[in-house]
Design a protein around this motif. Structure first.
Motif, PDB file in Angstrom:
ATOM      1  N   LEU A  27       0.712  -1.294   0.046  1.00 48.89           N
ATOM      2  CA  LEU A  27       0.009   0.059   0.016  1.00 48.89           C
ATOM      3  C   LEU A  27       0.763   1.339  -0.047  1.00 48.89           C
ATOM      4  O   LEU A  27       0.264   2.239  -0.062  1.00 48.89           O
ATOM      5  N   GLY A  28       2.196   1.208   0.083  1.00 42.91           N
ATOM      6  CA  GLY A  28       2.906   2.204   0.072  1.00 42.91           C
ATOM      7  C   GLY A  28       3.170   2.731   1.741  1.00 42.91           C
ATOM      8  O   GLY A  28       2.509   2.184   2.720  1.00 42.91           O
ATOM      9  N   PRO A  29       3.977   3.754   1.907  1.00 42.78           N
ATOM     10  CA  PRO A  29       4.323   4.203   3.411  1.00 42.78           C
ATOM     11  C   PRO A  29       3.344   4.749   4.066  1.00 42.78           C
ATOM     12  O   PRO A  29       2.252   5.267   3.414  1.00 42.78           O
ATOM     13  N   ASN A  30       3.370   4.911   5.393  1.00 44.23           N
ATOM     14  CA  ASN A  30       2.418   5.299   6.199  1.00 44.23           C
ATOM     15  C   ASN A  30       0.940   4.965   6.073  1.00 44.23           C
ATOM     16  O   ASN A  30       0.036   5.727   6.392  1.00 44.23           O
ATOM     17  N   ALA A  31       0.761   3.460   5.939  1.00 44.69           N
ATOM     18  CA  ALA A  31      -0.604   3.022   5.797  1.00 44.69           C
ATOM     19  C   ALA A  31      -1.279   3.283   7.276  1.00 44.69           C
ATOM     20  O   ALA A  31      -0.660   3.309   8.242  1.00 44.69           O
ATOM     21  N   THR A  32      -2.594   3.305   7.184  1.00 42.45           N
ATOM     22  CA  THR A  32      -3.272   3.487   8.157  1.00 42.45           C
ATOM     23  C   THR A  32      -4.188   2.071   8.681  1.00 42.45           C
ATOM     24  O   THR A  32      -4.266   1.307   7.607  1.00 42.45           O
ATOM     25  N   TRP A  33      -4.019   1.710  10.044  1.00 42.68           N
ATOM     26  CA  TRP A  33      -4.633   0.426  10.587  1.00 42.68           C
ATOM     27  C   TRP A  33      -5.991   0.908  11.171  1.00 42.68           C
ATOM     28  O   TRP A  33      -5.870   1.655  12.042  1.00 42.68           O
ATOM     29  N   ASN A  34      -7.207   0.576  10.597  1.00 39.80           N
ATOM     30  CA  ASN A  34      -8.313   1.257  10.939  1.00 39.80           C
ATOM     31  C   ASN A  34      -9.356   0.143  11.295  1.00 39.80           C
ATOM     32  O   ASN A  34     -10.601   0.462  11.268  1.00 39.80           O
ATOM     33  N   MET A  35      -9.028  -1.186  11.367  1.00 31.84           N
ATOM     34  CA  MET A  35     -10.231  -2.127  11.470  1.00 31.84           C
ATOM     35  C   MET A  35      -9.426  -3.581  12.238  1.00 31.84           C
ATOM     36  O   MET A  35      -8.510  -3.729  11.964  1.00 31.84           O
ATOM     37  N   VAL A  36     -10.296  -3.696  13.280  1.00 30.38           N
ATOM     38  CA  VAL A  36     -10.015  -5.163  14.093  1.00 30.38           C
ATOM     39  C   VAL A  36     -11.495  -5.659  14.127  1.00 30.38           C
ATOM     40  O   VAL A  36     -12.364  -5.185  14.835  1.00 30.38           O
ATOM     41  N   SER A  37     -11.570  -6.736  13.382  1.00 35.88           N
ATOM     42  CA  SER A  37     -12.846  -7.540  13.576  1.00 35.88           C
ATOM     43  C   SER A  37     -12.444  -8.996  13.337  1.00 35.88           C
ATOM     44  O   SER A  37     -11.685  -9.448  13.441  1.00 35.88           O
ATOM     45  N   GLY A  38     -13.712  -9.809  12.989  1.00 36.17           N
ATOM     46  CA  GLY A  38     -13.560 -11.307  12.999  1.00 36.17           C
ATOM     47  C   GLY A  38     -14.755 -11.865  12.240  1.00 36.17           C
ATOM     48  O   GLY A  38     -15.952 -11.247  12.431  1.00 36.17           O
ATOM     49  N   ASN A  39     -14.678 -12.858  11.653  1.00 35.24           N
ATOM     50  CA  ASN A  39     -15.949 -13.686  10.924  1.00 35.24           C
ATOM     51  C   ASN A  39     -15.842 -15.165  11.572  1.00 35.24           C
ATOM     52  O   ASN A  39     -14.865 -15.852  11.580  1.00 35.24           O
ATOM     53  N   ASN A  40     -16.997 -15.634  12.038  1.00 32.26           N
ATOM     54  CA  ASN A  40     -17.053 -16.912  12.492  1.00 32.26           C
ATOM     55  C   ASN A  40     -18.064 -17.718  11.553  1.00 32.26           C
ATOM     56  O   ASN A  40     -19.227 -17.436  11.405  1.00 32.26           O
TER      57      ASN A  40
END
Ligand SMILES: O=C(O)CCC(=O)C(=O)O
Length: 335
Positions: A138-151
């Motif tokens: 994605l290139g430098p300084n990507a943002t992390w904006n999701m923590v989830s999960g699927n069951n």
């Protein structure tokens, strides 16, 4: 450049051009319809950086197929601990009235536990090789904006339609990736996610018009056409490996016919130039926020988090409310 326009590595050998297979033996031929697997060496695991050969393989897989398996980069024992928690958590979920099922299939949204600390593992949430992969793609300084999960619940009988998670206008360029971390060995036997290699090159032309909640799926015509050449496959992903996929990739949650739940964590990262609005929630005053700030420092990843009182966080841990839509900065314009 040699006179025939190739560079040194593909120089004709004995008057014959090297085949792609000889040139990159670890890149499965496209017609095999198999995702690339990148296996880091002990040294790469220690430094948290892929070497050049693995970078070449990883980027080739991502740009060609839109998905790559990062092999054995998490301690499977850590995932057992999370899986145990999720088994109990699922019992609570299933007792809820009006439980939301993703696309009406036996697939529910569940966030993994971030507290107490015995559930927070650095190799799951602060994995340097994962962060390196995100930055490479994605290139430098990507943002992390999701923590989830699927069951994918056991004994499933209804599958999801083929869909892309990029359900809004988006550029024909990598702008968002999802790192799926299965907490058990995953395969066709227990509902590993169906993935359609190379379909990240399609855009909204292949999707149905958005429904009331903005959801869309891939039209029957596009699915049928692709089915003839490169149909969806269910990869085998060993516990401890990460299924790293471009958000645009067509995929579907399919039936888990086994007796056990199949949980997977989803961590989402956005290119720095994509003006999304998403943030992930963390429980306040538990040290999680600080641990993530420190653990991402110097890794080229900016976490976007909202701290919530722990009870409120717990209520929203399983919320199904992620949106990748870009922020409108003023009427009619997005930039
Ligand atoms: O759980 C899975 O395998 C995929 C689920 C999915 O794609 C969804 O719920 O949108």
């Amino acid at each position: 450049m040699s006179p025939n326009g190739t560079n040194g590595t593909t120089e004709p050998k004995h008057g014959k051009m090297m085949s792609q297979n000889e040139y990159m033996p670890d890149l499965p031929a496209k017609h095999l319809n198999t995702p690339v697997e990148v296996t880091p060496s002990p040294e790469e695991k220690t430094t948290g950086h892929f070497n050049d050969a693995n970078i070449k393989l990883f980027l080739s897989g991502m740009h060609r197929d839109g998905v790559v398996i990062l092999k054995d980069i998490i301690n499977p024992d850590h995932l057992d601990v999370i899986n145990e928690f999720m088994i109990e958590d699922t019992k609570n979920e299933l007792s809820k009235e009006n439980l939301y099922k993703n696309f009406g299939a036996e697939n529910i949204q569940q966030g993994p536990p971030l507290t107490p600390p015995k559930y927070f593992f650095d190799d799951v949430y602060l994995n340097k090789l994962l962060f390196h992969a995100v930055n490479l793609y994605l290139g430098p300084n990507a943002t992390w904006n999701m923590v989830s999960g699927n069951n994918a619940l056991p004994h499933g009988v209804k599958r999801q339609p083929v869909h892309s998670d990029a359900m809004c206008n988006h550029p024909p360029a990598p702008f968002y990736v999802v790192a799926n971390v299965y907490t058990c060995d995953a395969s066709a036997a227990n509902g590993s996610t169906e993935i359609w290699l190379g379909t990240h090159h399609f855009n909204t032309e292949a999707q149905t018009p958005p429904g009331p909640k903005g959801e869309t799926h891939i039209t029957d015509e596009y699915v049928a056409e692709r089915q003839k050449t490169l149909p969806g496959i269910q990869p085998t992903v060993k516990k401890g490996s990460i299924l790293f996929r471009d958000m645009r990739l067509w995929h579907a949650g399919v039936c888990n016919k086994s007796d056990d739940m199949r949980f997977m964590i989803a961590l989402g990262f956005s290119a720095s130039w994509w003006h999304g609005t998403a943030k992930f929630r963390v429980p306040a005053e538990t040290g999680v926020f600080e641990r993530i700030i420190h653990g991402t420092k110097g890794q080229g990843i900016t976490p976007l988090m909202i701290e919530l009182p722990p009870e409120e966080y717990e209520k929203l841990r399983d919320a199904h409310d992620f949106s990748d839509v870009e922020k409108m900065t003023y009427e009619g314009e997005i930039f």
